[in-house]
Design an enzyme around this catalytic site. Structure first.
Site, PDB file in Angstrom:
ATOM      1  N   HIS A 110      36.664  -8.429 113.561  1.00 28.30           N
ATOM      2  CA  HIS A 110      36.082  -7.161 113.135  1.00 28.30           C
ATOM      3  C   HIS A 110      37.137  -6.181 112.637  1.00 28.30           C
ATOM      4  O   HIS A 110      36.875  -4.983 112.503  1.00 28.30           O
ATOM      5  CB  HIS A 110      35.287  -6.528 114.282  1.00 28.30           C
ATOM      6  CG  HIS A 110      34.100  -5.754 113.828  1.00 28.30           C
ATOM      7  ND1 HIS A 110      34.106  -4.395 113.674  1.00 28.30           N
ATOM      8  CD2 HIS A 110      32.856  -6.142 113.478  1.00 28.30           C
ATOM      9  CE1 HIS A 110      32.922  -3.976 113.271  1.00 28.30           C
ATOM     10  NE2 HIS A 110      32.146  -5.010 113.140  1.00 28.30           N
ATOM     11  N   ASP A 171      30.635   1.563 120.030  1.00 34.29           N
ATOM     12  CA  ASP A 171      29.233   1.574 119.591  1.00 34.29           C
ATOM     13  C   ASP A 171      28.709   0.163 119.328  1.00 34.29           C
ATOM     14  O   ASP A 171      27.501  -0.071 119.388  1.00 34.29           O
ATOM     15  CB  ASP A 171      29.084   2.412 118.320  1.00 34.29           C
ATOM     16  CG  ASP A 171      29.198   3.903 118.607  1.00 34.29           C
ATOM     17  OD1 ASP A 171      28.753   4.335 119.686  1.00 34.29           O
ATOM     18  OD2 ASP A 171      29.744   4.630 117.764  1.00 34.29           O
ATOM     19  N   GLU A 282      27.252  11.945 120.827  1.00 33.30           N
ATOM     20  CA  GLU A 282      27.833  11.704 119.515  1.00 33.30           C
ATOM     21  C   GLU A 282      27.106  12.580 118.504  1.00 33.30           C
ATOM     22  O   GLU A 282      26.068  13.184 118.796  1.00 33.30           O
ATOM     23  CB  GLU A 282      27.712  10.232 119.100  1.00 33.30           C
ATOM     24  CG  GLU A 282      28.677   9.307 119.812  1.00 33.30           C
ATOM     25  CD  GLU A 282      28.761   7.924 119.181  1.00 33.30           C
ATOM     26  OE1 GLU A 282      29.474   7.077 119.738  1.00 33.30           O
ATOM     27  OE2 GLU A 282      28.129   7.696 118.124  1.00 33.30           O
TER      28      GLU A 282
END
Length: 531
Positions: A110, A171, A282
């Site tokens: 990632h 997240d 957030e």
């Protein structure tokens, strides 16, 4: 000697010099005027591994989530034990500076700009080193021992069996432990618990010399703090001891809208400063996105459907505050009262209160739902020119006025996150570089580019936009630090680390003096001097 070998010379002479210098090692390298062509030493194939090295079908490993950089390795190591990795690293260490081989530890791939890749080196598939090490320990201070190649989603599922869960998250949970701990690991819980690197008790690390080292705050503490947020420069994380806490059952998930940025940030900062507050906070920016409020209806219910239907978002820059309150089923009434009390202190647009109630695991794994949808449409494996910034609180208004008011004038090509965190929850002994102020903001531009587009959703446009944002931050002297940074010049890395550069170099010299590890970060180059 190194300079001599790098010049255009007779191939036979090079092999003779190397055979004298490296004695019985069978590593062969041919240097030409157009570059370096390295071959894998035959001795690597003779290592007594539990797993195996693969020299075929390498293209799938030569890319990452960013989908912009591709570096073809010479081999992939699929380790089945920690000793597999240690033996491989030690062998390359023993080849010395005349070998071009480097090693990149790759988790779920990632990374955004080739950080988990290596050109003609060896990629270690860390996900091969997973399940056998996971073990949950209950007690007064519960924790879980996990492999560095384990996915956070699997840790969540396993720890929930014992009514426990890690405290801090990213997240997206389909990332490996070693990957996030090498960077930081930030999400909406960071204001309370700090990043993931602030919730680690102990690590097992393989240094650039092939040494397997246990480290913690009390044992080999310099390596421990260096590896956390160290971008893979000082060691490969093969095992981690992660702090746990009692897990909730359900989550009250809330979103509200603001039309004024100053009010939005003031409310965010108020919430993170309170002791009894939400468990997750957030925010994100909505730039000229028509109908976004209506799109929430699939998973959120408006408190007042009539008022919500009359709210129009067209042509306006809005700011969304997203909050979550965790609770046990037995504490539902208390959770409801707490949410009402906290919401009563906020100054959002009253008609834009949207609510949802979901199981804890569903909330934490919410991004994976979007991934599945995007994959089904062929929109997941596209370029992701993300830009993640850490901005001092005192400069966030200046940043927002220019970036959200002038630079970003069209619909964004992905979420724009913005939320504050407390510096007091970060350990300044780790390698992560953050702003000096007590409160700073994470601002993340999570763009996706359409490969064939030449318009505003094309890669060129988004990269130009990112450059304009960075140029403004530099001109305005905002004291911004990049998170998940990527530079190609060491001078830029020096500026990034600032006064921490010297200690960073010292750690590199101590734990990976040949610069074997994590070449994709482009901080150090093998056999090049560090100072």
């Amino acid at each position: 000697m190194i300079r001599f070998l790098r010049q255009k010379t007779n191939i036979t002479s090079i092999l003779v010099v190397r055979s004298i210098t490296l004695l019985l090692l069978s590593c062969t390298a041919i240097r030409t005027t157009v570059g370096v062509i390295s071959s894998i030493p035959s001795s690597l194939a003779e290592l007594p591994l539990d797993g195996h090295l693969s020299f075929d079908e390498l293209h799938h490993i030569a890319k990452d989530f960013g989908n912009r950089f591709q570096y073809l390795p010479s081999a992939i190591l699929y380790p089945k034990s920690v000793s597999d990795i240690a033996l491989t690293v030690e062998h390359i260490w023993q080849l010395g500076p005349y070998s071009d081989l480097t090693i990149a530890a790759r988790g779920h791939g990632h990374s955004l700009q080739g950080q988990s890749q290596t050109h003609r080196g060896i990629v270690i598939n860390m996900e091969s080193l997973k399940s056998p090490l996971m073990k949950v320990h209950r007690g007064k201070s519960p924790f879980v021992d996990v492999s560095g190649g384990e996915l956070w989603i699997n840790i969540l599922r396993e720890s929930l069996k014992y009514g426990l869960a890690p405290k801090s998250w990213t997240d997206y949970l389909h990332l490996t432990v070693g990957g996030t701990l090498s960077n930081g690991g930030i999400s909406g819980q960071a204001f309370r618990h700090g990043p993931q690197i602030s919730n680690v008790h102990q690590l097992e690390v393989i240094t650039g010399k092939g040494e397997v080292v246990k480290c913690s705050e009390k044992q080999n503490e310099d390596l421990f703090h260096g590896v956390l947020g160290g971008l893979g420069q000082f060691g490969i994380i093969t095992q981690a001891r992660i702090s746990l806490e009692p897990a909730p059952d359900m989550v009250k998930w809330i979103r509200v809208l603001y039309s004024d940025f100053e009010t939005f940030t003031r409310d965010q900062e108020r919430l993170i400063s309170e002791e009894n507050t939400f468990d997750y906070i957030e925010g994100f920016v909505i730039i000229n996105r028509t109908g976004l409020v209506n799109n929430w209806r699939s998973s959120f219910s408006p408190q007042d459907p009539i008022q919500a239907s009359e709210f129009k978002s067209e042509g306006r820059t809005l700011f969304c505050l997203e909050m979550a309150k965790y609770y046990k089923l037995s504490d539902l009434d208390t959770a409801i009262k707490e949410v009402e009390r906290l919401l009563s202190q906020l100054n959002y647009v009253s008609s834009t209160l949207f609510l949802s109630e979901v199981p804890y695991i569903e909330f934490l794994d919410r991004v994976h739902v979007s991934e599945i949808k995007l994959r089904s449409k062929g929109l997941w494996e596209v370029p992701h020119p993300w830009l993640n910034l850490l901005i001092p609180r005192s400069k966030i208004d200046i940043f927002a006025a220019e970036v959200f008011g002038n630079i970003l004038t069209d619909t964004s090509n992905g979420p724009i996150l913005i939320y504050p965190v407390n510096k007091s929850k970060w350990d300044n002994r780790t390698s992560v570089v953050i702003p000096e102020e007590d409160i700073f903001y994470l601002v993340a531009f999570l763009s996706s580019a359409i490969p064939t587009s030449t318009g505003t959703d094309g890669l060129k446009h988004i990269l130009t936009q990112n450059t304009r944002i960075l140029d403004f931050c530099e001109r305005a002297n905002l004291g911004v630090k990049q998170y998940l940074a990527h530079y190609t010049r060491q001078e830029d890395w020096k500026n990034h680390f600032g006064p921490h550069w010297e200690s960073f170099v010292q750690r590199k010299s101590a734990y990976d003096p040949l610069a074997i590890l994590a070449p994709g970060q482009q901080i150090f180059h093998k056999a090049a001097p560090f100072l």
